[in-house]
Structures are given as structure tokens and as C-alpha cells.
Design an enzyme around this catalytic site. Structure first.
Site, PDB file in Angstrom:
ATOM      1  N   ASP A  25       0.788  -1.254   0.000  1.00 39.26           N
ATOM      2  CA  ASP A  25       0.000   0.000   0.000  1.00 39.26           C
ATOM      3  C   ASP A  25       0.815   1.296   0.000  1.00 39.26           C
ATOM      4  O   ASP A  25       0.452   2.264   0.696  1.00 39.26           O
ATOM      5  CB  ASP A  25      -0.970   0.014   1.195  1.00 39.26           C
ATOM      6  N   LYS A 130      -6.634  -4.906  -3.134  1.00 39.83           N
ATOM      7  CA  LYS A 130      -7.208  -5.640  -1.991  1.00 39.83           C
ATOM      8  C   LYS A 130      -8.270  -4.783  -1.294  1.00 39.83           C
ATOM      9  O   LYS A 130      -8.004  -3.641  -0.926  1.00 39.83           O
ATOM     10  CB  LYS A 130      -6.109  -6.065  -1.021  1.00 39.83           C
ATOM     11  N   CYS A 163      -2.175  -2.706   7.640  1.00 40.19           N
ATOM     12  CA  CYS A 163      -2.148  -3.602   6.470  1.00 40.19           C
ATOM     13  C   CYS A 163      -0.892  -4.476   6.402  1.00 40.19           C
ATOM     14  O   CYS A 163      -0.956  -5.610   5.909  1.00 40.19           O
ATOM     15  CB  CYS A 163      -2.329  -2.797   5.196  1.00 40.19           C
TER      16      CYS A 163
HETATM   17  C1  C5J Z   1      -3.151   0.514   5.524  1.00 39.57           C
HETATM   18  C2  C5J Z   1      -4.878   1.697   6.706  1.00 39.57           C
HETATM   19  N1  C5J Z   1      -2.644   0.369   4.305  1.00 39.57           N
HETATM   20  N2  C5J Z   1      -4.063   2.046   7.703  1.00 39.57           N
HETATM   21  N3  C5J Z   1      -4.410   1.038   5.630  1.00 39.57           N
HETATM   22  O1  C5J Z   1      -2.518   0.211   6.518  1.00 39.57           O
HETATM   23  O2  C5J Z   1      -6.056   1.977   6.753  1.00 39.57           O
END
Ligand code: C5J
Length: 220
Positions: A25, A130, A163
């Protein structure tokens, strides 16, 4: 060829032919001003600080011939893949699907949903969209890794305790040997990053291994 990395809680051994780098991400929505992360009230500079380290890790993985996987937390424009419970989270000024300065928040195809320019995927690298926090939930990641005979995963990305940790736990439960690169992951809440790293390698590596990037680059 086997490589051994000085890691916690013990050396991490892997074979490049069966190893993938999984970058979680590294999207504009989390890392750049004007995205989802900032709209939630976070200081995004805490995340952007790791970009040069993730770029060095990515360059290493590419030159060593590992499979590279990039993930994006993202939803369909009609939000059909976003459970109501997830939709209702966040703050009133930042909900998934709302219009923001970089387009609709966490919606596939919107400018903010893209991976940041300096880590742009190359042809042949997997890009996994995802809808959950974990990279295996409701995605084809497991099948793609199995097709390539991947057994070892090296993790980086954001955010460490959300994530990254969720994906690493999913991978561990599926039998992958997992290494988190400590300085290639970040959180808006630094104490959560520290705690996650400690949790992963605690109890004899209950979720996996952790090591700084230099330990990986020095490994042979
Ligand atoms: C991720 C989030 N990528 N913190 N998303 O960690 O909402």
C-alpha cells in the site's frame, strides 16, 4: 542459492528463486498530502520518510531476481466490495468513496489510489488490489504465489500495524516464511510500529522475522 540474513529472533534463510518482495500500500492516498491518511488527521511525513529505503529494497529485489508484488488498498467505484462496517469507519470528513483532493478516497483508478511514482510497478510485477487490510483476503495473491512456487515473503510498506501486520499474519498462517524490513515500514503512530516489530519476532518468531535493510543487503 541460499542467503542468510542477520535477523530477529534468529537468522532468516531464503532462496531468491522462491522469494517475493511484498510492498504493501505505498499509495498516494496514504503517503501524500491531500489523501485518505491526511484526511484522517495523520502526519503523512511519518510515512513518506521511508520512501528512499523502500526504493533501495525494491531495487535490490529487482536486481536479485525476486518476484515483486505491490498491493493497493482499493474498492470498486460502486463500493460493492466494501462491507458496511468498513464504510462507516473513519471520520465524517474522510469516508471511503468520498471526493477528496486526489479523487474519490480509496477507489480503484482514482489518482490518490495509485502507487507513488518513485515505486511505480514494472511489467512482470504483480499488482494486487485488496479490499481488506490483509493482502490475501478476497484477492488472487495466494494463487499467484503458488503458481510461482514462492515460499518466502519479504515485507515492506504501510502502515505497519494495520495492512502490513494483517498481511504478514495471513501469510504466516498460510505457511510462508516472512521477514519484515524494519526501516522499510512506517506508521502514523510510531509506537505502534515499534510494538508491531516486537510482536512479530517475539516468542521465537511467532509471526516471522524482522531485520533492517542493511542486514539484508549485507547478507550472503
Ligand atoms: C493501511 C490503513 N494500508 N491504515 N491502511 O494500513 O487503513
Amino acid at each position: 542459492m541460499t542467503t542468510i540474513v542477520r535477523a530477529k529472533p534468529a537468522p532468516f534463510t531464503f532462496d531468491a528463486r522462491h522469494t517475493a518482495l511484498v510492498i504493501i500500500d505505498m499509495q498516494r492516498d496514504f503517503i501524500e498530502p491531500g489523501g485518505f491518511g491526511e484526511a484522517l488527521g495523520n502526519d503523512v511525513s511519518l510515512l513518506s520518510g521511508i520512501v528512499p529505503t523502500v526504493a533501495r529494497l525494491l531495487a535490490h529485489a529487482r536486481s536479485a531476481g525476486w518476484q515483486v508484488v505491490h498491493t493497493r488498498e482499493s474498492h470498486a467505484p460502486d463500493l460493492s466490495d466494501c462491507p458496511p462496517a468498513k464504510l462507516l469507519r473513519g471520520t465524517p470528513n474522510a469516508r471511503i468513496g468520498d471526493e477528496g483532493p486526489m479523487g474519490r478516497i480509496l477507489i480503484r483508478g482514482e489518482p490518490g489510489n495509485a502507487i507513488i511514482d518513485s515505486l511505480r510497478p514494472l511489467d512482470g510485477e504483480l499488482v494486487i488490489d485488496k479490499p481488506g487490510k490483509g493482502a490475501f483476503y478476497a484477492t488472487r495473491l495466494g494463487e499467484e504465489l503458488a503458481m510461482r512456487d514462492i515460499t518466502h515473503l519479504v515485507f515492506a510498506g504501510v502502515t505497519t500495524e494495520v495492512c502490513v501486520q494483517t498481511s504478514m499474519r495471513e501469510a504466516n498462517d498460510r505457511g510462508y516464511e516472512c521477514l519484515l524490513i524494519e526501516d522499510a515500514t512506517a506508521s502514523y503512530i510510531p509506537a505502534f510500529r515499534e510494538a508491531t516489530i516486537a510482536m512479530i519476532h517475539s516468542q521465537g518468531g511467532i509471526i516471522g522475522w524482522t531485520a533492517p535493510l542493511d542486514a539484508l543487503l549485507e547478507a550472503h
